[in-house]
Structures are given as structure tokens and as C-alpha cells.
Design a protein around this motif. Structure first.
Motif, mmCIF file in Angstrom:
data_model
loop_
_atom_site.group_PDB
_atom_site.id
_atom_site.type_symbol
_atom_site.label_atom_id
_atom_site.label_comp_id
_atom_site.label_asym_id
_atom_site.label_seq_id
_atom_site.Cartn_x
_atom_site.Cartn_y
_atom_site.Cartn_z
ATOM 1 N N ILE A 155 24.984 62.178 -4.177
ATOM 2 C CA ILE A 155 24.007 61.255 -3.561
ATOM 3 C C ILE A 155 24.555 60.592 -2.299
ATOM 4 C CG2 ILE A 155 22.584 60.806 -5.609
ATOM 5 C CD1 ILE A 155 24.013 58.004 -5.681
ATOM 6 N N GLY A 159 22.735 61.158 1.248
ATOM 7 C CA GLY A 159 22.035 59.903 1.533
ATOM 8 C C GLY A 159 20.907 59.665 0.552
ATOM 9 N N SER A 160 21.216 59.853 -0.740
ATOM 10 C CA SER A 160 20.187 59.735 -1.788
ATOM 11 C C SER A 160 19.030 60.696 -1.523
ATOM 12 C CB SER A 160 19.681 58.289 -1.881
ATOM 13 O OG SER A 160 19.143 58.061 -3.162
ATOM 14 N N PRO A 184 21.283 57.230 -12.628
ATOM 15 C CA PRO A 184 20.840 57.143 -11.226
ATOM 16 C C PRO A 184 20.722 55.707 -10.750
ATOM 17 C CG PRO A 184 19.481 58.714 -12.417
ATOM 18 C CD PRO A 184 20.339 58.021 -13.447
ATOM 19 N N ASN A 185 20.133 54.834 -11.567
ATOM 20 C CA ASN A 185 19.895 53.466 -11.153
ATOM 21 C C ASN A 185 21.201 52.696 -10.978
ATOM 22 O OD1 ASN A 185 18.755 50.437 -12.495
ATOM 23 N ND2 ASN A 185 18.090 51.249 -10.546
ATOM 24 N N SER A 188 23.246 54.155 -7.978
ATOM 25 C CA SER A 188 22.622 53.880 -6.682
ATOM 26 C C SER A 188 22.746 52.418 -6.299
ATOM 27 C CB SER A 188 21.134 54.255 -6.713
ATOM 28 O OG SER A 188 21.007 55.620 -6.947
ATOM 29 N N GLN A 189 22.608 51.529 -7.288
ATOM 30 C CA GLN A 189 22.771 50.106 -6.977
ATOM 31 C C GLN A 189 24.161 49.845 -6.424
ATOM 32 O OE1 GLN A 189 21.729 46.898 -9.499
ATOM 33 N NE2 GLN A 189 19.766 47.759 -10.084
ATOM 34 N N PHE A 192 24.446 52.082 -2.851
ATOM 35 C CA PHE A 192 23.541 51.856 -1.725
ATOM 36 C C PHE A 192 23.059 50.421 -1.562
ATOM 37 C CE2 PHE A 192 22.726 56.370 -2.809
ATOM 38 C CZ PHE A 192 23.251 56.916 -1.658
ATOM 39 N N GLU A 193 22.927 49.683 -2.667
ATOM 40 C CA GLU A 193 22.284 48.375 -2.535
ATOM 41 C C GLU A 193 23.267 47.251 -2.266
ATOM 42 O OE1 GLU A 193 19.406 46.783 -5.044
ATOM 43 O OE2 GLU A 193 17.966 48.377 -4.738
ATOM 44 N N LYS A 194 24.432 47.358 -2.849
ATOM 45 C CA LYS A 194 25.375 46.252 -2.742
ATOM 46 C C LYS A 194 25.876 46.102 -1.312
ATOM 47 C CE LYS A 194 25.081 44.864 -6.804
ATOM 48 N NZ LYS A 194 24.216 43.711 -6.959
ATOM 49 N N ARG A 195 25.872 44.865 -0.864
ATOM 50 C CA ARG A 195 26.315 44.567 0.481
ATOM 51 C C ARG A 195 26.995 43.208 0.406
ATOM 52 N NH1 ARG A 195 23.043 46.226 5.252
ATOM 53 N NH2 ARG A 195 21.289 46.611 3.884
ATOM 54 N N SER A 196 28.128 43.054 1.069
ATOM 55 C CA SER A 196 28.784 41.745 1.042
ATOM 56 C C SER A 196 27.966 40.780 1.885
ATOM 57 C CB SER A 196 30.204 41.851 1.595
ATOM 58 O OG SER A 196 30.153 42.054 2.991
#
Lengths: 315, 315
Positions: A155, A159-160, A184-185, A188-189, A192-196
């Protein structure tokens, strides 16, 4: 055929060095870990080495703490993953110092120099994770940990499933990996989702610099000062260029990143028709038709002026 | 069994109304178009109706210009897609006015009220697109256009295979659809990457409002003034809440959207353990455990205060 030779090599040897490139991404880390886990399950002695920091977002991967930053011993076999050439792992004195018998090269880059004693290179594969899936499943049952590592590989490199290397084959491999326990969830979290919070501050400040040229070129820049004020690091700049490319009607997205007073890194992305690889090559860089980059020995203002002029000519 | 009854119904009738819910998303639009294309190929007379604006990013879908906003005639059969109940399509006088014989209800919401004469409801399906894939492929060969519509359905409802409804089955359907001609890269760019310049301005301004409470709650807000200054519309607010949820260490992301002086819409997202559906229900809203929303009759400041207090108690 190559797989058969590889399996024989695994059987006949005991100790393995597994490595990948510096500035590691999800594919390099995921595939190093998947193969490490697999060979450990087969009772081998394995040391995974990546000579660079592992981005925090991959800290969830099973076995990630076992990855070493350097190697001292010698091993029977060295396996090099996701590296177009022998220098990519960043071993200063070369890889050959660290193994006694064979070097295996498993990769999916078109430009691969076939530097190994055994070369398993498939440029049609989305990722090394996809190649390893077929290799590992013939050696042992894929468990949840290995599945999670391989899923992460695929992934991140697709890029997913958004990039053009997304094929029916890689989608079916992903399906199998979910069946083996990859979530997958959850993955992916993490990926792709985590951001400082610092990365979010940097994004916000960088969006302030947006400039649209000729309706077709969207440019952003990041200064050293912005990086410092936001407490941001290299990883925090990831993906910001896509905000430029993604603007409706825009053909080229470009991101300038000030390294020091006389050095600027430039990233290019295009959507439909401009070959940004050619543009990067003009300035000693390179890459792909729709994604490329170069480094200029110039200040930020001069770099922006020079590149925007060149891009306008390319439209 | 249900499929068999559905196929018989298609065979025995000539004219079809196909509809879905208001505020349409990729699954509703993609599945309306896929089924419209399929029935047209079978020589049927079909009118697709969605009583709301189609977001611009779906303008690339084949046949999208044929979707009507209202219906005047009567049809043999009405087929309602992706609707939990009969009111979701927004026909003021009800759907029954517009068909003579049967109402078919095809959906994947757990809460579906089984309002149709024929109900094909599978809450294990990622999307209506996934259900339709199996229905359509037994009626006729899936061509590139139908594949593109179904692919769009599935990737939007799974968030590009990032949500927990991503199953091995839906990944294999995606693989088949790519084989039939759907282009992962082209579709993903349209659906996920494209953003209007106004949406980007709104994102930038909204990020300025970020507030972290107790290290675990990240909140953002959008005022009417910000919407106006950015020239932004409802569609441009899509996905902004995920920036709040995605911050490292944060459990709850919340987005406040000022509708007027005395009305505020609130969206909730959680990561691991807080049931935000329960929180939304406290204020007359609802949704899922990890994604929910409500509307408050209060001003922006009062709403923020009230909700943040409630969220702190939930931690």
C-alpha cells in the motif's frame, strides 16, 4: 527458475544479512521485516540492517525494533531489497565486506543494475512486497505478522492503490494478505493518516506560499526558517507537493525546499501531459514522467524564478 | 434467490427509474450510473435521478450528464440504491408516485428498513458498487465504463481501501474491475486528489483554528465568514475533519461548522476507544462508533464550549 535457485540458497545456508536503501519507505521496511520474519521462522540466523532512521509511523510493524543501523559480523548471504544498485543501502565500504558467499538482489525498479549473484527483478511488480509475497508463500505459511509487513509494503508503494502500478495481481495479493490477518484500517491509519502536530503546522505555513502561474503551474516552498519554527523534520515534508498538483486545472505541481543559502531541492509532479523527468534532467536530476526532482546550487528566490521560467516554456 | 427474482423483474419489464440519496457520494453516483449503463445495454429504457447536485469531481464518470434532478413520468420499476430508508432519495411526495409495479431496494446499510418489494441488502458489502458487481456480471459482460463506475463506488466507500469495510472480497472485485478496464490511477486522481483552489484556501484557514485539548482532542472550526472569503462550498469542507483525527496521540477529532448565528454542525471522529456515536446521540445526532455528527441550536462559541466539555468527560 530464479526462485528455485533462491530457495536452494536459503536451504543451504544459515546466516543472513537483509538490507535495503537509506531514507527507507514502507516498501523497504515492510519487505526487510517480512523476509526477516520468514527466515527466522525457518530457523535461520538473520540480521536486518537499514543504515538510516526508521520513520516513526512504521513503529507499529512487527519486529521493527530488531532492525540495526550497522553491521559488524560477516554472514553467509546478503539479501538486498528494493535497491536499484549496490550503493543504495549506503554501506560505505560496500556490501561485499559483510557476506561470505552470495549477494541476492530482489527489486522492482526498471533501472536495476542486476548487481547480485542472484537477481530477482520484476519491474511489473508494484513493490518488493508483492514479489516477496510469492517467494515467501512457497517457503512457509504466511502468518499475520508477515502479512502485515507485506501489506504495508504494497500500500505504501501504490499510494493505497492510487498509483498507476496498481494491478489486478497486486490487488489479489492484498486480498490474500487481508485473509491472512493484515488489517487494512489499522495499517492505513498508521501509514497514511497519522501526522505530527509539527507536520500539520508546516503544511499550514507551506500552503501560505501557494502561487499559481499561467493557471497551470502551482508552486509551494518551504524555507529553513519555516522548518525550524514548526519544529519539523524531513519526514514532515512528505506529500505536501501533492497539494500543489491536486488543484483543479493545474498540470504541474512544484515544491521548493531550501536546504541552505545556496542549495534548494525541487520536486516536480505532473498530471496529464508534461514530462517532468525531462525538466528535472535539465538540472542534473531525474525520476519518472509524472514525478521527478533535482537539486539546485542557488538561493531560494533565484531557484523559484529559474524553475518557473523553465516550466512555463514546457507548457 | 433474491438475485433470481431481481433478474426476472428486469426481464419482464421495460422502463426503470434508478435513484439514490441526496448529497450523493461516489458510491451512490457510481452505482446509479453502473446500473443505468447495464440496463441500457440490455435494451431497457432507464432514467437515472439524483435530486441534488453532483459534486464536480465525479464529472468524469461515463453517463454522469444523463442523471436528472427530477422525474415527471411513471416507470415500471423504481430501483433505489444506497438508501437506508425510502425517504433518503428526497422525493417529496414519495417514490411510489413514479412507478407502476415494483420498488427494488439495493443497499449495504445495517440500518436498512427493507422498504422495497424486493430487498437486496448486504451489510457485509463494502458498498452498493460491490453488490452490483455480482448482480451485473451475471446479466452481461462488464465493460470499461461499468467497471469504472463500480470501481469508483468501492474506492470512495472504502476510502481507497483504508476503512474497516475493506475485505478480501472487495479487493478481489477491485482486481476484476481493473482487469475490465477501470484505471486506478486516473479514477483516484479525480476522486481523491483534485481539490479546488477555494477548498485549499479553506483548508489553510481552517488549520489556523486548530486547538488541542487535554492532548487527546483536536478541534477545528469553519465560520460562515471563512466560507465566504474563500469562495468555498459544502463540498470543499470534505475530509478536513481527518486532519484533526490524524494528529499523533489524538483520540478524537472534531470539526465545528457554523451554519448561521444559531446553528452549528458538529462532526466527530475517533481513533481507538471513544464511541463518538454515543456523544452525537446525546445531542440528537448519530452515526457510527468512530464517525458521527450532530447539529446544535447554539452559536459557534457556545457550541465549542459545550462539546469540548462533553468530550473531555468521555476520555
Amino acid at each position: 527458475m530464479m526462485y528455485k535457485i533462491f530457495y536452494d540458497l536459503i536451504k543451504r545456508n544459515y546466516s543472513f544479512l537483509i538490507t535495503s536503501h537509506i531514507m527507507p519507505d514502507g516498501d523497504s521496511i515492510g519487505s526487510v521485516l517480512a523476509l526477516t520474519l520468514a527466515l527466522c521462522r525457518l530457523g535461520k540466523s538473520v540480521v536486518p540492517v537499514i543504515k538510516d532512521d526508521i520513520p516513526k509511523k512504521y513503529a507499529f510493524l512487527p519486529g521493527v525494533n530488531k532492525i540495526k543501523k550497522s553491521v559488524s559480523n560477516q554472514y553467509d548471504v546478503a539479501i538486498c531489497l528494493d535497491c536499484g544498485d549496490e550503493e543504495r543501502p549506503g554501506f560505505e565500504e560496500g556490501l561485499r565486506k559483510y557476506y561470505l558467499k552470495s549477494l541476492v538482489n530482489i527489486d522492482h525498479h526498471k533501472s536495476n543494475t542486476l548487481f547480485g549473484d542472484i537477481n530477482i527483478v520484476d519491474s511489473n511488480a508494484s513493490s518488493v512486497g508483492e514479489i516477496l509475497y510469492f517467494i515467501i508463500k512457497d517457503m512457509l505459511p504466511i502468518d499475520e505478522d508477515i502479512a502485515s509487513c507485506l501489506y504495508t509494503s504494497i500500500i505504501t508503494d501504490t499510494g493505497s492503490i492510487r498509483h498507476s502500478n496498481t494491478t489486478p495481481k497486486c490487488l489479489r495479493v492484498l486480498a490474500d494478505l487481508v485473509e491472512k490477518g493484515a488489517s487494512p484500517n489499522f495499517i492505513s491509519q498508521k501509514v497514511f493518516e497519522k501526522r505530527s502536530i509539527n507536520a500539520l503546522k508546516l503544511l499550514r505555513n507551506c500552503l501560505d506560499t501557494l502561487k499559481i502561474t499561467d493557471d497551470k503551474i502551482a508552486s509551494l516552498y518551504i524555507t529553513r526558517d519555516m522548518m525550524e519554527k514548526c519544529g519539523a523534520n524531513e519526514e514532515d515534508t512528505d506529500g505536501i507537493i501533492n497539494y500543489a498538483r491536486g488543484i483543479e486545472g493545474v498540470e504541474i505541481g512544484v515544491l521548493f525546499r531550501e536546504i541552505d543559502e545556496r542549495q534548494v531541492k525541487v520536486g516536480f509532479r505532473s498530471n496529464d501531459y508534461v514530462d517532468v523527468c525531462k525538466i528535472a534532467e535539465k538540472f542534473g536530476g531525474g525520476g519518472h514522467i509524472r514525478a521527478s526532482g533535482c537539486t539546485l546550487e542557488n538561493d531560494l528566490e533565484g531557484s523559484i524564478k529559474l524553475i518557473l521560467e523553465t516550466l512555463r516554456e514546457s507548457l
